[in-house]
Enzyme design. Structure first.
Site, PDB file in Angstrom:
ATOM      1  N   GLU A  18       4.899   2.189  -5.089  1.00  0.00           N
ATOM      2  CA  GLU A  18       5.410   3.382  -5.112  1.00  0.00           C
ATOM      3  C   GLU A  18       6.954   2.245  -4.327  1.00  0.00           C
ATOM      4  O   GLU A  18       7.883   2.457  -5.461  1.00  0.00           O
ATOM      5  CB  GLU A  18       5.541   4.146  -5.396  1.00  0.00           C
ATOM      6  CG  GLU A  18       3.939   5.200  -5.708  1.00  0.00           C
ATOM      7  CD  GLU A  18       2.710   4.408  -5.759  1.00  0.00           C
ATOM      8  OE1 GLU A  18       2.272   5.300  -6.611  1.00  0.00           O
ATOM      9  OE2 GLU A  18       2.313   3.680  -4.219  1.00  0.00           O
ATOM     10  N   ALA A  54       0.840  -1.334  -0.047  1.00  0.00           N
ATOM     11  CA  ALA A  54      -0.281  -0.009  -0.364  1.00  0.00           C
ATOM     12  C   ALA A  54       0.765   1.565   0.001  1.00  0.00           C
ATOM     13  O   ALA A  54       0.104   2.431   0.106  1.00  0.00           O
ATOM     14  CB  ALA A  54      -0.665   0.199   1.135  1.00  0.00           C
ATOM     15  N   TYR A  55       1.906   1.544   0.266  1.00  0.00           N
ATOM     16  CA  TYR A  55       3.136   2.946   0.124  1.00  0.00           C
ATOM     17  C   TYR A  55       3.305   2.795  -1.017  1.00  0.00           C
ATOM     18  O   TYR A  55       3.689   2.103  -1.349  1.00  0.00           O
ATOM     19  CB  TYR A  55       4.516   2.708   0.578  1.00  0.00           C
ATOM     20  CG  TYR A  55       4.013   1.720   2.508  1.00  0.00           C
ATOM     21  CD1 TYR A  55       2.933   2.071   3.123  1.00  0.00           C
ATOM     22  CD2 TYR A  55       5.562   1.056   3.209  1.00  0.00           C
ATOM     23  CE1 TYR A  55       3.016   1.385   4.626  1.00  0.00           C
ATOM     24  CE2 TYR A  55       5.714   0.956   4.341  1.00  0.00           C
ATOM     25  CZ  TYR A  55       4.221   1.049   5.109  1.00  0.00           C
ATOM     26  OH  TYR A  55       4.386   0.246   6.048  1.00  0.00           O
ATOM     27  N   SER A  56       2.864   4.053  -1.080  1.00  0.00           N
ATOM     28  CA  SER A  56       2.547   5.255  -0.644  1.00  0.00           C
ATOM     29  C   SER A  56       0.819   5.480  -1.204  1.00  0.00           C
ATOM     30  O   SER A  56       0.892   6.688  -2.208  1.00  0.00           O
ATOM     31  CB  SER A  56       3.523   6.121  -0.639  1.00  0.00           C
ATOM     32  OG  SER A  56       3.783   6.611  -2.009  1.00  0.00           O
TER      33      SER A  56
END
Length: 316
Positions: free
Chosen positions: A64, A52-54
């Protein structure tokens, strides 16, 4: 540098883990490569990220951070020297946290592709999914371990009760078991881990990898009062920390840091490294000077008196 075991997985980490949420967000590709190079060159070996980042950043869709780590691994050839810790289960557009077998099967392939590797060292269930029975999640994760796509499993942001239930299911069904927990834990926020979850970790030999290790900068020594927060994006998150207890913690940190010729941040991290079940705090940085300063925490050897003072001062 003496490494610490991650549960009973057979994997070991240096006593600080790099938090990769900054990659592709507040650190561009060039800076991220510089930070990763410096981290590994200093003798450290574990990088924590998540699919899930970012996703929270405008224009980002998640992945990412993993993408930049994958590009760095391909460019540097460090794959066998570095532990890659990533996570699954955050809302990536489904509208809810998701640890269902179907989502895990898709998410792991996406992470492997972005990371440009054929295995993940530690795959962590990021958030509880109340819609999926834990046995279904564990069976899906077990298939990944059996396939060699994942070496070990961990939990993040799960309660002691949920962790105990998962361990019991794995033992009963002969499934790969969680070896680590990842709690929000530091000198200021202690109840987030201490108590049933820490007791369970000690009893079962689980290793804790702590996040928010400096309480969003509160324990860094940068801020001494609410006035120092003015103009900072952290003003809303940290304003209520400057109560009597918070101010007492900061004063003790400064005193211990002075005795040890260290910084408040280094002492905060050194204290965490002494706590039961803690394998390594997660740390992050966006500049090389900041990273270099933070990594010196492993050189700080707190005395029993230092540890006692910090522990007693920070009691709720």
């Amino acid at each position: 540098m003496q490494k610490r075991p991650l549960g009973h997985s057979g994997l070991s980490t240096a006593p600080l883990v790099f938090g990769g949420n900054v990659f592709g967000w507040t650190a561009d590709k060039v800076r991220s490569f510089e930070l990763l190079d410096a981290f590994v060159d200093a003798g450290f070996n574990a990088v924590d990220t998540a699919d899930a980042y970012s996703i929270w950043a405008p224009g980002h869709s998640g992945g990412e951070s993993e993408t930049i780590i994958g590009e760095w691994l391909k460019a540097r050839g460090h794959r066998d020297d570095v532990l890659i810790l990533t996570k699954v289960g955050s809302d990536m557009g489904q509208g809810h946290n998701d640890l269902s077998p179907g989502w895990i099967e898709k998410a792991v392939e996406d992470s492997l592709r972005r990371l440009q590797t054929d295995y993940i060292d530690l795959y962590q269930s990021h958030w509880p999914d109340p819609n999926t029975p834990q046995e279904e999640t564990l069976r899906a994760l077990n298939r990944l371990v059996e396939a060699g796509k994942v070496r070990a499993l961990g939990l993040s942001n799960h309660s002691a009760e949920a962790t105990a239930e998962a361990l019991a299911i794995s033992a009963r069904e002969g499934l790969a078991a969680y070896q680590t927990v990842q709690p929000h834990y530091n000198l200021y926020s202690r109840a987030t881990f201490e108590g049933p979850l820490q007791d369970l970790a000690v009893e079962k030999g689980l290793s804790a990898i702590t996040y928010f290790s400096l309480e969003s900068g509160f324990l860094s020594g940068k801020y001494r009062s609410v006035d120092d927060l003015q103009g900072s994006p952290r003003v809303a998150a940290l304003t209520n920390h400057f109560d009597e207890r918070g101010s007492r913690i900061l004063a003790t940190l400064r005193a211990v840091a002075e005795r040890n010729q260290a910084t408040s941040a280094q002492v905060s991290l050194a204290w965490l490294m002494t706590r039961p079940a803690v394998a390594a705090p997660i740390v992050s940085a966006t500049t090389l000077s900041q990273l270099s300063d933070t990594l010196k925490a492993v050189e700080v050897k707190l005395s029993d008196q230092d540890i006692a003072e910090l522990t007693e001062t920070s009691q709720a």
